[in-house]
Design a protein around this motif. Structure first.
Motif, PDB file in Angstrom:
ATOM      1  N   GLU A 373      86.375 -36.626  54.568  1.00 56.51           N
ATOM      2  CA  GLU A 373      86.058 -37.884  55.438  1.00 56.51           C
ATOM      3  C   GLU A 373      85.073 -37.716  56.661  1.00 56.51           C
ATOM      4  OE1 GLU A 373      89.898 -39.434  56.076  1.00 56.51           O
ATOM      5  OE2 GLU A 373      90.032 -40.382  54.087  1.00 56.51           O
ATOM      6  N   THR A 376      81.328 -37.222  55.683  1.00 56.44           N
ATOM      7  CA  THR A 376      80.569 -38.172  55.567  1.00 56.44           C
ATOM      8  C   THR A 376      80.632 -38.913  56.886  1.00 56.44           C
ATOM      9  OG1 THR A 376      81.741 -38.563  53.295  1.00 56.44           O
ATOM     10  CG2 THR A 376      80.900 -40.484  54.319  1.00 56.44           C
ATOM     11  N   ALA A 377      81.562 -39.295  57.627  1.00 58.86           N
ATOM     12  CA  ALA A 377      81.035 -39.791  58.965  1.00 58.86           C
ATOM     13  C   ALA A 377      80.011 -39.001  59.626  1.00 58.86           C
ATOM     14  CB  ALA A 377      82.493 -39.559  59.916  1.00 58.86           C
ATOM     15  N   TRP A 379      77.639 -37.285  58.630  1.00 62.94           N
ATOM     16  CA  TRP A 379      76.231 -37.323  57.962  1.00 62.94           C
ATOM     17  C   TRP A 379      75.717 -38.686  58.460  1.00 62.94           C
ATOM     18  CZ3 TRP A 379      72.481 -34.941  56.075  1.00 62.94           C
ATOM     19  CH2 TRP A 379      71.343 -35.545  55.374  1.00 62.94           C
ATOM     20  N   LYS A 380      76.741 -39.884  58.334  1.00 65.31           N
ATOM     21  CA  LYS A 380      76.092 -41.040  58.761  1.00 65.31           C
ATOM     22  C   LYS A 380      75.671 -41.336  60.296  1.00 65.31           C
ATOM     23  CE  LYS A 380      79.128 -43.781  55.364  1.00 65.31           C
ATOM     24  NZ  LYS A 380      80.071 -44.726  55.253  1.00 65.31           N
ATOM     25  N   MET A 381      76.375 -40.543  60.966  1.00 58.87           N
ATOM     26  CA  MET A 381      76.113 -40.346  62.190  1.00 58.87           C
ATOM     27  C   MET A 381      74.633 -39.684  62.401  1.00 58.87           C
ATOM     28  SD  MET A 381      76.601 -41.158  65.365  1.00 58.87           S
ATOM     29  CE  MET A 381      78.120 -41.850  65.421  1.00 58.87           C
ATOM     30  N   GLN A 383      72.272 -39.662  60.242  1.00 62.57           N
ATOM     31  CA  GLN A 383      71.208 -40.473  59.784  1.00 62.57           C
ATOM     32  C   GLN A 383      70.985 -41.611  60.835  1.00 62.57           C
ATOM     33  OE1 GLN A 383      72.903 -41.822  55.954  1.00 62.57           O
ATOM     34  NE2 GLN A 383      71.596 -40.336  54.919  1.00 62.57           N
ATOM     35  N   LEU A 384      71.756 -41.782  61.650  1.00 62.33           N
ATOM     36  CA  LEU A 384      71.522 -43.074  62.576  1.00 62.33           C
ATOM     37  C   LEU A 384      70.932 -42.559  63.535  1.00 62.33           C
ATOM     38  CD1 LEU A 384      75.272 -44.720  62.517  1.00 62.33           C
ATOM     39  CD2 LEU A 384      72.941 -45.703  61.914  1.00 62.33           C
ATOM     40  N   ARG A 389      64.052 -42.518  62.080  1.00 59.33           N
ATOM     41  CA  ARG A 389      64.675 -43.619  61.436  1.00 59.33           C
ATOM     42  C   ARG A 389      64.089 -45.080  62.012  1.00 59.33           C
ATOM     43  NH1 ARG A 389      69.386 -45.391  59.054  1.00 59.33           N
ATOM     44  NH2 ARG A 389      70.548 -47.253  59.601  1.00 59.33           N
TER      45      ARG A 389
END
Length: 463
Positions: A373, A376-377, A379-381, A383-384, A389
């Protein structure tokens, strides 16, 4: 000689031989006034007061009457303040004054400058009538009487500052129980005495510190001498006093209306002082007696307790017999305790060995799930926050040919040759005026895929 009868005509005609001119109304009224005042002068009239009225100007108007006639009377303000009693309807009096007339209403009257009650019988009748009126208002009810304070710290005395009364009161208070006394000096008989006595009773309620008890006192005398204490304003002031009040007026056989309104009547001023405070020596003796009784009671209770303890202790068993079984039980429990603790420990270890593998597997799975978990969090951060981007929304990132991002115009001019990175590719450009070969911008359609590695320390703290 014959005389012709007088005839009335339209106009007034002087009669022959008539030498008296006609009088005006005012002239005739003045002549009557002079005749009455000259013919009677000063008179004394006995009668019953009727219709007594005090005008706002201070003048008093009333009628004197008996069984056969009546006469109007007036008391001017200057004379009204000097009356020895308060006149009221039904009182039989002897009025002294002068006769006169009141031309404005064509009547005669007596101007009274002195008025007295017509004998002791009239005085008693007035007193009885006033008593019944005040009693009907409830001023003498027993339910209004208050208990006197046991030991007042401040006592107010309303009496004459001279004479034996105040000396007797102070002397008796000093003998019995010395206390603080405040004397309000007043005349106790004569003109204006009633008003000053009533004012003193009301005035004590405004003092600070306020007395806890009042004594209104006067020596003996005739009914005329004590009349000030029968006046209505004095009785009402005594009844309305917020401080308990003792009335001590006259001797034991004398009775005044203030006696009925007071909380307690004393037969004499000396007796009022005795009723006001207890005897200090008697209080001290009573305290000594109470202390002695307390000591005797405590001593008796202690003796009784010792006796009961002795009787009870004789029936108690010996300490060894009482405590022996308990001691033996304690030794047995002490011997069993180590064995019980060892068995309990072994049992707990066996139970722990049974659940340990399962607990380790479950903990490992839970830990891996939490790490997934967090990854995943993270990796999302990542990408943001990736710098490319915003390029998909029409923005461009400027770099030099080495790939370093330029964020200031001065850096771009200094680099000369730049690369504009878009979402779908990049374009190489040259800054105008910068050194280097002149070349047209070349658009490369090939997109570049970027990958951002996880930041160091992202999973710090995990086992």
């Amino acid at each position: 000689m014959s005389m012709e009868p007088a005839t009335s005509g339209l106009l007034a005609q002087p009669s022959p031989g008539d030498n008296s001119p006609p009088l005006t109304v005012g002239e005739l009224a003045g002549a009557v006034k002079r005749a009455v005042e000259t013919g009677f002068g000063r008179v004394r009239v006995r009668g019953e007061i009727s219709g007594w009225k005090r005008h706002s100007s201070g003048h008093c108007y009333f009628t004197l009457k008996d069984d056969s006639a009546c006469i109007d009377a007036v008391v001017w303000r200057t004379s009204a303040v000097g009356l020895a009693f308060r006149p009221e309807d039904g009182a039989e009096v002897i009025a002294t004054g002068k006769m006169t007339t009141y031309p404005g209403r064509s009547k005669y009257q007596i101007v009274v400058d002195r008025m007295e009650l017509a004998g002791e019988g009239a005085l008693m009748a007035l007193l009885d009538k006033r008593r019944r009126v005040l009693a009907a208002e409830g001023l003498f009810d027993a339910s209004r009487k208050r208990r006197l304070p046991f030991l007042p710290r401040v006592i107010g005395v309303v009496t004459s500052p001279t004479g034996a009364v105040i000396r007797d009161i102070l002397h008796r208070l000093e003998d019995r129980c010395p206390t603080h006394v405040v004397v309000w000096p007043v005349p106790v008989q004569g003109e204006g005495a009633a008003g000053k006595i009533a004012a003193a009773i009301r005035g004590f309620a405004e003092l600070s510190p306020r007395p806890e008890l009042l004594i209104v006192a006067r020596g003996g005398g005739s009914i005329e001498d004590l009349w000030a204490f029968n006046e209505e304003e004095v009785v009402r002031a005594a009844a309305a006093s917020p401080i308990p009040l003792i009335s001590a007026v006259g001797h034991e056989t004398d009775t005044t209306l203030i006696d009925h309104a007071a909380d307690l009547r004393a037969p004499t001023p000396t007796a009022a002082a005795e009723l006001a405070v207890p005897v200090r020596a008697e209080l001290a003796a009573q305290l000594d007696e109470l202390m002695a009784r307390k000591r005797r009671c405590l001593a008796k209770r202690a003796d009784d307790a010792r006796e009961r303890l002795a009787l009870t202790s004789c029936r108690w068993p010996e300490p060894a017999a009482l405590l022996g079984p308990r001691r033996q039980r304690l030794d047995e429990v002490g011997d069993r305790l180590p064995r019980a603790l060892g068995a309990r420990t072994h049992k707990a270890e066996a139970a722990m060995n049974l659940v340990t593998p399962r607990l380790r597997r479950e903990l490992l799975e839970l830990k891996l799930e939490r790490l997934g978990e967090r990854l995943t969090a993270a990796w999302k951060m990542a990408q943001l926050v990736h710098p490319d981007r915003p390029l998909s929304r029409g923005f461009a990132r400027v770099t030099d040919r080495a790939g370093r991002t330029l964020i200031h115009a001065e850096q771009a001019r200094a680099a000369g040759e730049l690369t504009l990175n878009y979402g779908d590719g990049r374009v190489d450009v040259t800054v105008a005026g910068a050194p280097g070969p002149a070349s047209r911008p070349r658009l490369e359609r090939k997109a570049r895929t970027s990958y951002v590695a996880p930041q160091p320390g992202l999973f710090d703290g995990e086992d």
